[in-house]
Design an enzyme around this catalytic site. Structure first.
Site, PDB file in Angstrom:
ATOM      1  N   HIS A 104       4.303 -57.532  -2.164  1.00  0.00           N
ATOM      2  CA  HIS A 104       5.717 -57.335  -1.333  1.00  0.00           C
ATOM      3  C   HIS A 104       6.392 -58.259  -2.233  1.00  0.00           C
ATOM      4  O   HIS A 104       6.161 -59.171  -3.031  1.00  0.00           O
ATOM      5  CB  HIS A 104       5.595 -57.671   0.001  1.00  0.00           C
ATOM      6  N   ASP A 107      14.424 -57.929  -1.689  1.00  0.00           N
ATOM      7  CA  ASP A 107      15.628 -57.668  -2.363  1.00  0.00           C
ATOM      8  C   ASP A 107      16.801 -57.955  -1.491  1.00  0.00           C
ATOM      9  O   ASP A 107      16.816 -57.250  -0.167  1.00  0.00           O
ATOM     10  CB  ASP A 107      15.731 -56.127  -2.866  1.00  0.00           C
ATOM     11  N   HIS A 109      20.657 -57.583  -0.443  1.00  0.00           N
ATOM     12  CA  HIS A 109      21.902 -57.136  -0.918  1.00  0.00           C
ATOM     13  C   HIS A 109      22.771 -58.143  -0.950  1.00  0.00           C
ATOM     14  O   HIS A 109      23.905 -57.936  -1.696  1.00  0.00           O
ATOM     15  CB  HIS A 109      22.100 -55.923   0.116  1.00  0.00           C
ATOM     16  N   HIS A 144      15.461 -56.461   2.077  1.00  0.00           N
ATOM     17  CA  HIS A 144      14.296 -55.443   2.405  1.00  0.00           C
ATOM     18  C   HIS A 144      13.289 -55.745   1.177  1.00  0.00           C
ATOM     19  O   HIS A 144      13.360 -56.237   0.146  1.00  0.00           O
ATOM     20  CB  HIS A 144      14.585 -54.044   2.644  1.00  0.00           C
ATOM     21  N   CYS A 145      12.228 -55.374   1.596  1.00  0.00           N
ATOM     22  CA  CYS A 145      11.007 -55.231   0.555  1.00  0.00           C
ATOM     23  C   CYS A 145      11.287 -53.939  -0.443  1.00  0.00           C
ATOM     24  O   CYS A 145      11.628 -53.058   0.023  1.00  0.00           O
ATOM     25  CB  CYS A 145       9.560 -55.004   1.147  1.00  0.00           C
ATOM     26  N   HIS A 155       7.449 -49.216   2.447  1.00  0.00           N
ATOM     27  CA  HIS A 155       7.541 -50.614   2.945  1.00  0.00           C
ATOM     28  C   HIS A 155       8.763 -50.672   3.793  1.00  0.00           C
ATOM     29  O   HIS A 155       8.648 -51.142   4.866  1.00  0.00           O
ATOM     30  CB  HIS A 155       7.503 -51.394   2.022  1.00  0.00           C
ATOM     31  N   MET A 160       9.955 -53.431   6.783  1.00  0.00           N
ATOM     32  CA  MET A 160      10.366 -54.634   6.025  1.00  0.00           C
ATOM     33  C   MET A 160      11.835 -54.467   5.603  1.00  0.00           C
ATOM     34  O   MET A 160      11.979 -54.305   4.465  1.00  0.00           O
ATOM     35  CB  MET A 160       9.295 -54.602   4.751  1.00  0.00           C
ATOM     36  N   HIS A 265      26.899 -47.430  19.313  1.00  0.00           N
ATOM     37  CA  HIS A 265      27.863 -47.178  20.577  1.00  0.00           C
ATOM     38  C   HIS A 265      27.500 -47.981  21.792  1.00  0.00           C
ATOM     39  O   HIS A 265      26.189 -48.066  22.289  1.00  0.00           O
ATOM     40  CB  HIS A 265      27.736 -45.714  21.038  1.00  0.00           C
ATOM     41  N   GLU A 289      35.046 -46.562  19.532  1.00  0.00           N
ATOM     42  CA  GLU A 289      34.043 -45.923  20.568  1.00  0.00           C
ATOM     43  C   GLU A 289      32.784 -45.907  19.871  1.00  0.00           C
ATOM     44  O   GLU A 289      31.660 -46.124  20.807  1.00  0.00           O
ATOM     45  CB  GLU A 289      34.276 -44.601  21.215  1.00  0.00           C
ATOM     46  N   THR A 290      32.535 -45.813  18.735  1.00  0.00           N
ATOM     47  CA  THR A 290      31.259 -45.508  17.834  1.00  0.00           C
ATOM     48  C   THR A 290      31.471 -46.138  16.707  1.00  0.00           C
ATOM     49  O   THR A 290      32.661 -45.765  15.904  1.00  0.00           O
ATOM     50  CB  THR A 290      30.828 -44.071  17.915  1.00  0.00           C
ATOM     51  N   HIS A 316      24.409 -43.148  18.738  1.00  0.00           N
ATOM     52  CA  HIS A 316      25.008 -41.858  19.578  1.00  0.00           C
ATOM     53  C   HIS A 316      24.663 -40.420  18.974  1.00  0.00           C
ATOM     54  O   HIS A 316      25.365 -39.755  19.269  1.00  0.00           O
ATOM     55  CB  HIS A 316      26.445 -42.425  19.871  1.00  0.00           C
TER      56      HIS A 316
HETATM   57 CU   LIG Z   1      18.201 -52.044  -0.627  1.00  0.00          CU
HETATM   58 CU   LIG Z   2      28.596 -41.101  24.782  1.00  0.00          CU
HETATM   59 CU   LIG Z   3       6.524 -54.884   1.363  1.00  0.00          CU
HETATM   60 ZN   LIG Z   4       6.731 -54.878   0.961  1.00  0.00          ZN
HETATM   61 ZN   LIG Z   5      28.707 -41.581  24.740  1.00  0.00          ZN
HETATM   62 ZN   LIG Z   6      18.737 -52.203  -1.382  1.00  0.00          ZN
END
Ligand SMILES: [Cu+2]
Ligand SMILES: [Cu+2]
Ligand SMILES: [Cu+2]
Ligand SMILES: [Zn+2]
Ligand SMILES: [Zn+2]
Ligand SMILES: [Zn+2]
Ligand SMILES: [Cu+2]
Ligand SMILES: [Cu+2]
Ligand SMILES: [Cu+2]
Ligand code: NA
Ligand code: NA
Ligand code: NA
Ligand code: NA
Ligand code: NA
Ligand code: NA
Ligand SMILES: [Zn+2]
Ligand SMILES: [Zn+2]
Ligand SMILES: [Zn+2]
Ligand SMILES: [Zn+2]
Ligand SMILES: [Zn+2]
Ligand SMILES: [Zn+2]
Lengths: 335, 335, 335
Positions: A104, A107, A109, A144-145, A155, A160, A265, A289-290, A316
């Site tokens: 594993h 990374d 961001h 994330h892995c 993964h 992950m 939401h 709302e969302t 939603h």
């Molecule tokens: Cu990524």
């Molecule tokens: Cu709704």
């Molecule tokens: Cu991994």
């Molecule tokens: Zn991994």
């Molecule tokens: Zn709704």
């Molecule tokens: Zn990434």
């Protein structure tokens, strides 16, 4: 077989600098939806913030009768949320214990260069590695892995992924640039799973993670998940495990999806201030709302609970929310 | 069986206040894409705006040979658009007539508390209910049926969703904060349907809504719709039913999708001012070729038609637009 | 059979005006990810910018053993990127050579009226047409073939889409309104393909484009692609074909997807300034980890490479990136 990582070397994503004068602080990570203790306004100058995560491969029952050969950062899906301030250094010790089967890495961001740290952190079972990077951009960012090739989506789809929140040193600010504080923060990690079924339509349970791969790959490549969940399983944030808040509190909901788009939401509530793409140098949207979380990102929404009661927090796409699992609850106490 | 709702009680989403001094106005809802008469600038102080909707369950031929066991607010898919101003109270009488088979309710994304009104409005066939809430946030907001558990996605995917537009009291304003007026408004409700097929690939026609449920649920859970349409059926807004406008007019297109993401595009035109997430306190985007409606939201786009002619208004997933049905036309008269 | 197009007539999307006083410049288009020579700041007043594209139908091996009956603008998938300035006139000569089998046209999302030019440009094999339109809105805009009905999604899903970038006359500006220059620009066109499989799960190879249609249509209507690629095939922008840059350079990545949503991400990098919807009159977002391209649009992201190394540029649905093909590399030289 990969070379044994030197567990005493710190791998730097970017050119190394002299950090001996900086203060260090160690943060104990906690399982989501909770977030470790932290200050919203940075107390002084940049620090080195130390975190430690152990990678744990384990089977998880993600819904009744549906078993995932899970891979986790620190035992939880999603991985724990880290909080630092812009200008701080993140120093992560990542441990791949000997009982795991797979390589594993991680990374971030939020990191710059070296594939977000992925190029520096590949660890075999029985190894550990230390990654340090400077958090230069304020916002919520997925980690994330990403151990290479088809292992990457597998993964991630096995659990992950997590989030780091890099706060501006002076804390958050609203659409007018005025400071804003949250009374509480929850981290909702959304994951979709691709659990294979047999010819009778029953979910297949595998002996180990390696055995699960070929069938899982086939389901993944069809792009339709069997489950879409918050916090690693159906119902992980409902009933006794519902999030809690008090009437009048401002709650920050950080929401990540490392692989697939989603649209949070809050039923009965709104996003007062929403950083949809999660980056605090941008003006937050109001009254949503969302909101939309691009697959491979984390966003943040602040809401002040005006009414007591039980709120549902959903993706939603209501099929994904109700039938595939992406529903949480927030219990808000008040008079 | 649910308790008989008290048809004379007004259910308040939020704490009740004394409203006896407010003026009342009754709005007659009209079927989309049309919108009831309204002022863009609020004529005086906040009012109580009364609406009435009857829930109608009925079979609808959504494409040639494809029948939906539909559920509708007021007989149309989408439900009619309501327009009020920020600070107004919405007072909806919702009627579930005795000839229906199912319980329904209404969740307004514009309301605060009580699951958007959903917790207060569950009505059995033969009952009615009255919901009142204050429209505190300006923007376009989805409303939909949300009667609990797997009924929620099913009722929405059967057609039970619409939009309310809460205008700022002073009307809309542009990216500079200058006032902007529309000459015409259309409401396009996009829905996706999941109509099951038999072993020959022919759409199955069901005796009644209850009989359609198990197969429909299975298609829904696969997340791939059989139809993606505007205004409830393929071709509902083309040919004789095309939307109309005049050269030089500014037309506001309100677009909702209560369950699934979409990306409206006006072929030959643009979004001059686009509130993608639909909330008028935010600065509108300019010049957009295509805009994105998050599943579970409504957005708005203003366009001044510079040329006469026939325009196509589509969901710019062109497979969904052309093959699955999401195409409308706008006929623009001019010299 | 369509009437023979008049190859000497210029078809105007919008009312014709007297353009005899304007300077003309002819731009030689180049295959993506490269972009033809151009100035970032307009050197003087509006010009007529001449382009020429030949439509080429040809079989393309989009992955090992997977053959697409492709349709292309100028031989490449995506079609070449055009660059003009706001206020310039685009004058495109579009050639459908006699060896092609199908009618084609071109719809510019940057144009106003006449279906973006689609209504004026339908050409049979052996014909050519000239379209002229004024570029009135600054931004990145998709163009694509749209020859009517089910031909529209099919031609787009077969590769017929590209991008035009309309620069502000004074060049780009950042979130503060300050001028910003790129040192390099790359155009990444993302396409998804729907290549049918036989009963053994092997991709079917067709004799010609016509033969491929019925099966392809069926796969398209299921909405799940077999491939998601940059620059027309798996691996088109990796290895020897990786994009190149130098440490310290600001690189503008223009990304289009004419039919389906996507979410670009630069592993180890960020979007310093991102015009997600691609329109330069809007304030760019900062610091993004991942940005969202609405299906049927083109967006732009500027990044200054701070570290040398190999970066991966992906659609951050990691299944689509790694397993279905949407991965590119950027090799950044530095000390
Ligand atoms: Cu990524
Ligand atoms: Cu709704
Ligand atoms: Cu991994
Ligand atoms: Zn991994
Ligand atoms: Zn709704
Ligand atoms: Zn990434
Ligand atoms: Cu209902
Ligand atoms: Cu074509
Ligand atoms: Cu188009
Ligand atoms: Na830990
Ligand atoms: Na942001
Ligand atoms: Na009515
Ligand atoms: Na908005
Ligand atoms: Na050419
Ligand atoms: Na934009
Ligand atoms: Zn700090
Ligand atoms: Zn009013
Ligand atoms: Zn209902
Ligand atoms: Zn188009
Ligand atoms: Zn120019
Ligand atoms: Zn074509």
């Amino acid at each position: 077989k990969a070379a044994k990582a030197d567990s005493t070397t710190v791998h730097e994503a970017a050119a190394p600098v002299d950090l001996t004068s900086l203060k260090r602080i160690k943060r104990e990570l906690v399982a989501p939806p909770f977030v470790h203790e932290h200050e919203q306004i940075a107390p002084g100058g940049p620090r080195i913030v130390e975190f430690e995560m152990k990678i744990i491969e384990k089977e998880i029952e993600v819904d009744r009768g549906a078993y995932l050969q899970g891979m986790t950062f620190d035992g939880s899906i999603p991985g724990p949320m880290m909080v630092v301030h812009e200008g701080d250094y993140v120093e992560l010790t990542l441990i791949n214990p000997p009982e795991n089967m797979l390589q594993h890495n991680i990374d971030f961001h939020a990191a710059t260069g070296a594939l977000g740290g992925g190029a520096l952190t590949l660890v075999n079972p029985g190894e550990k590695t230390v990654l340090r990077f400077k958090a230069t951009r304020p916002g919520t960012f997925v980690y994330h892995c990403a151990p290479g090739g088809p292992m990457i989506p597998w993964h991630v789809a096995s659990g992950m992924a997590g989030t780091i929140m890099v706060l501006p040193r002076e804390g958050l600010s609203d659409h007018n640039g005025d400071p804003v504080k949250y009374d509480r923060v929850y981290y909702i990690g959304e994951n979709e799973f691709y659990i294979p079924k047999d010819e009778n339509g029953d979910y297949i349970r595998y002996e180990d993670v390696g055995e699960s791969y070929p069938d899982t790959l086939e389901v993944m490549n069809g792009l339709i998940p069997s489950h879409v969940v918050f916090n690693g399983k159906v119902g992980a944030l409902t009933g006794e495990n519902a999030m809690k808040a008090k009437q009048g509190e401002k709650v920050l909901f950080v929401h990540s999806q490392a692989n697939r788009d989603t649209r949070p939401h809050l039923i009965g509530g709104h996003g007062d201030l929403v950083w949809e793409a999660g980056k605090f140098n941008n003006v937050p949207d109001r009254d949503l709302e969302t909101w939309f979380i691009r697959g491979g990102s984390a966003g943040a929404a602040l809401y002040e609970f005006l009414q007591p009661g039980v709120y549902a927090y959903v993706n939603h796409n209501l099929i994904e929310a109700v039938n595939l699992g992406a529903t949480a609850h927030v219990v808000v106490e008040g008079e």
